[in-house]
Design a protein around this motif. Structure first.
Motif, short mmCIF file in Angstrom:
data_model
loop_
_atom_site.label_atom_id
_atom_site.label_comp_id
_atom_site.label_asym_id
_atom_site.label_seq_id
_atom_site.Cartn_x
_atom_site.Cartn_y
_atom_site.Cartn_z
N ALA A 5 -5.84 -1.67 -3.76
CA ALA A 5 -5.73 -2.68 -2.70
C ALA A 5 -7.10 -3.25 -2.36
CB ALA A 5 -5.09 -2.07 -1.45
N GLY A 6 -8.12 -2.40 -2.33
CA GLY A 6 -9.47 -2.87 -2.07
C GLY A 6 -9.96 -3.83 -3.13
N ASP A 7 -9.63 -3.55 -4.40
CA ASP A 7 -10.00 -4.47 -5.47
C ASP A 7 -9.34 -5.84 -5.29
OD1 ASP A 7 -11.70 -2.83 -6.94
OD2 ASP A 7 -10.07 -1.98 -8.13
N ALA A 8 -8.03 -5.83 -5.01
CA ALA A 8 -7.32 -7.10 -4.83
C ALA A 8 -7.85 -7.86 -3.62
CB ALA A 8 -5.82 -6.83 -4.66
N LEU A 9 -8.08 -7.13 -2.53
CA LEU A 9 -8.63 -7.77 -1.33
C LEU A 9 -10.02 -8.33 -1.62
CD1 LEU A 9 -8.26 -8.36 1.69
CD2 LEU A 9 -9.16 -6.08 2.18
N GLY A 10 -10.83 -7.58 -2.35
CA GLY A 10 -12.17 -8.03 -2.67
C GLY A 10 -12.17 -9.29 -3.52
N VAL A 11 -11.26 -9.39 -4.47
CA VAL A 11 -11.16 -10.61 -5.30
C VAL A 11 -10.83 -11.82 -4.42
CG1 VAL A 11 -9.78 -11.76 -7.07
CG2 VAL A 11 -10.56 -9.42 -7.43
N ALA A 12 -9.84 -11.66 -3.55
CA ALA A 12 -9.46 -12.78 -2.67
C ALA A 12 -10.61 -13.16 -1.74
CB ALA A 12 -8.21 -12.40 -1.86
N LEU A 13 -11.30 -12.16 -1.20
CA LEU A 13 -12.40 -12.44 -0.28
C LEU A 13 -13.58 -13.08 -1.00
CD1 LEU A 13 -12.29 -9.23 1.93
CD2 LEU A 13 -11.56 -11.54 2.56
N ALA A 14 -13.84 -12.67 -2.23
CA ALA A 14 -14.92 -13.29 -2.99
C ALA A 14 -14.63 -14.77 -3.23
CB ALA A 14 -15.11 -12.56 -4.32
N LEU B 3 0.83 -1.21 0.00
CA LEU B 3 0.00 0.00 0.00
C LEU B 3 0.86 1.26 0.00
CD1 LEU B 3 -2.88 -0.85 2.50
CD2 LEU B 3 -3.18 0.18 0.24
N LEU B 4 1.85 1.29 0.89
CA LEU B 4 2.69 2.48 1.00
C LEU B 4 3.52 2.69 -0.27
CD1 LEU B 4 3.77 2.09 4.72
CD2 LEU B 4 2.36 3.94 3.77
N ARG B 5 4.05 1.60 -0.84
CA ARG B 5 4.82 1.74 -2.09
C ARG B 5 3.92 2.29 -3.20
NH1 ARG B 5 7.42 -3.21 -0.57
NH2 ARG B 5 5.84 -4.36 -1.75
N ALA B 6 2.72 1.74 -3.34
CA ALA B 6 1.81 2.18 -4.39
C ALA B 6 1.41 3.65 -4.21
CB ALA B 6 0.57 1.30 -4.42
N ALA B 7 1.39 4.11 -2.96
CA ALA B 7 1.04 5.50 -2.68
C ALA B 7 2.24 6.43 -2.78
CB ALA B 7 0.43 5.60 -1.28
N GLY B 8 3.42 5.87 -3.10
CA GLY B 8 4.62 6.70 -3.20
C GLY B 8 5.19 7.10 -1.86
N ARG B 9 4.90 6.29 -0.82
CA ARG B 9 5.37 6.58 0.53
C ARG B 9 6.50 5.63 0.92
NH1 ARG B 9 2.54 11.20 1.85
NH2 ARG B 9 3.46 10.87 3.90
#
Length: 275
Positions: free
Chosen positions: A210-219, A177-183
């Motif tokens: 991240a929410g999309d990826a998490l949602g795919v795994a949770l589905a 998450l932090l890498r994708a946000a440039g942090r």
């Protein structure tokens, strides 16, 4: 490290902050033993410790170990109880071990807020999970169930600490998450929250992705196990307002459900899936 009484109320606690990835188990457990000593010294006169349970981010064999594998710590086949017991701060103290997500799920189950069957998801650098069915944690044949972070989102994706490619934690773990946000990955999640609140679009995109990826795994999980509720814990609790729209959208599009039965709106604490 914290001590609680039989009512669950906090009696004493001590905390140390550090990055313990790829660390020496003996060194880290020595630091932990020091915290145990500080907590014991802070107990009220006459108080007696009944035992100690240590939450670990990995695969734990039985209540006394060993810790078989903790990829993000870089630990494998570590006899945690023996290493801890070598320190005088633990004299006379019975030590039990468990996976951290399983322990968090037990605490959640005790509140009853998520119902009797749910998936607890613990977000950090790695992503752990615990399955609760009819009020009991389903640990699996070896006690290792719930490694949601190592389910595959993209088989051609980046290499994970476990050795595989495209694991969920490479898309929705704290570092990712932090890498994708440039942090900087050393920053706390609070920095990401401040960036989003300030209108940082790159940070907002990182959370949506991240929410999309998490949602795919949770589905995928819900289609396999058929639980009604998903509880977001760890770093996902404060991030939930920015994650759950994407998570619920994936659940709506991927989870099989009878016509007219769709997931309810997710709260910052729990995302509901089709009953």
């Amino acid at each position: 490290m914290r001590a609680v009484d039989l009512a669950g109320d906090l009696v004493a606690d001590r905390t140390t902050v550090g990055d313990f990835r790829h660390s020496d188990p003996a060194h880290v457990l020595g630091l932990l033993a020091g915290l145990v000593g500080e907590v014991r010294a802070a107990l009220p006169d006459g108080a007696r410790l009944a035992g100690m349970c240590l939450a670990l981010p990995g695969l734990v064999d039985r209540v006394t170990g060993p810790l078989r594998l903790a990829p993000n710590l870089g630990w494998r086949d570590v006899d945690v109880v023996t290493l801890l017991s070598a320190h005088p701060q633990l004299d006379g103290l019975s030590v039990r071990l468990a996976n951290e997500a399983n322990l968090a799920a037990r605490a959640e189950a005790r509140t009853g807020a998520a119902g009797q069957s749910f998936l607890y998801v613990s977000g950090e650098v790695g992503i752990g999970a615990a399955i609760v069915l009819d009020g009991e944690v389903f640990a699996g044949r070896h006690g290792w169930s719930g490694e949601l972070g190592h389910t595959v989102v993209d088989q051609q994706g980046p290499r994970c600490t476990c050795g595989a490619r495209g694991c969920l934690e490479q898309y929705a773990g704290k570092d990712a998450l932090l890498r994708a946000a440039g942090r900087d990955v050393e920053e706390p999640v609070d920095a990401l929250l401040r960036a989003v609140a300030a209108g940082d679009e790159r940070a907002a995109r990182a959370l949506r992705s991240a929410g999309d990826a998490l949602g795919v795994a949770l589905a995928n999980f819900v289609n396999l196990v058929d639980v009604e509720t998903i509880v977001l814990g760890g770093i996902y609790a404060p991030l939930a307002p920015w994650l759950t729209d994407a998570v619920v959208a994936q659940l709506r599009s991927r989870v099989l459900a009878p016509r007219g039965r769709t997931p309810a709106s997710a709260s910052p604490r729990a995302a509901r899936t089709p009953p």
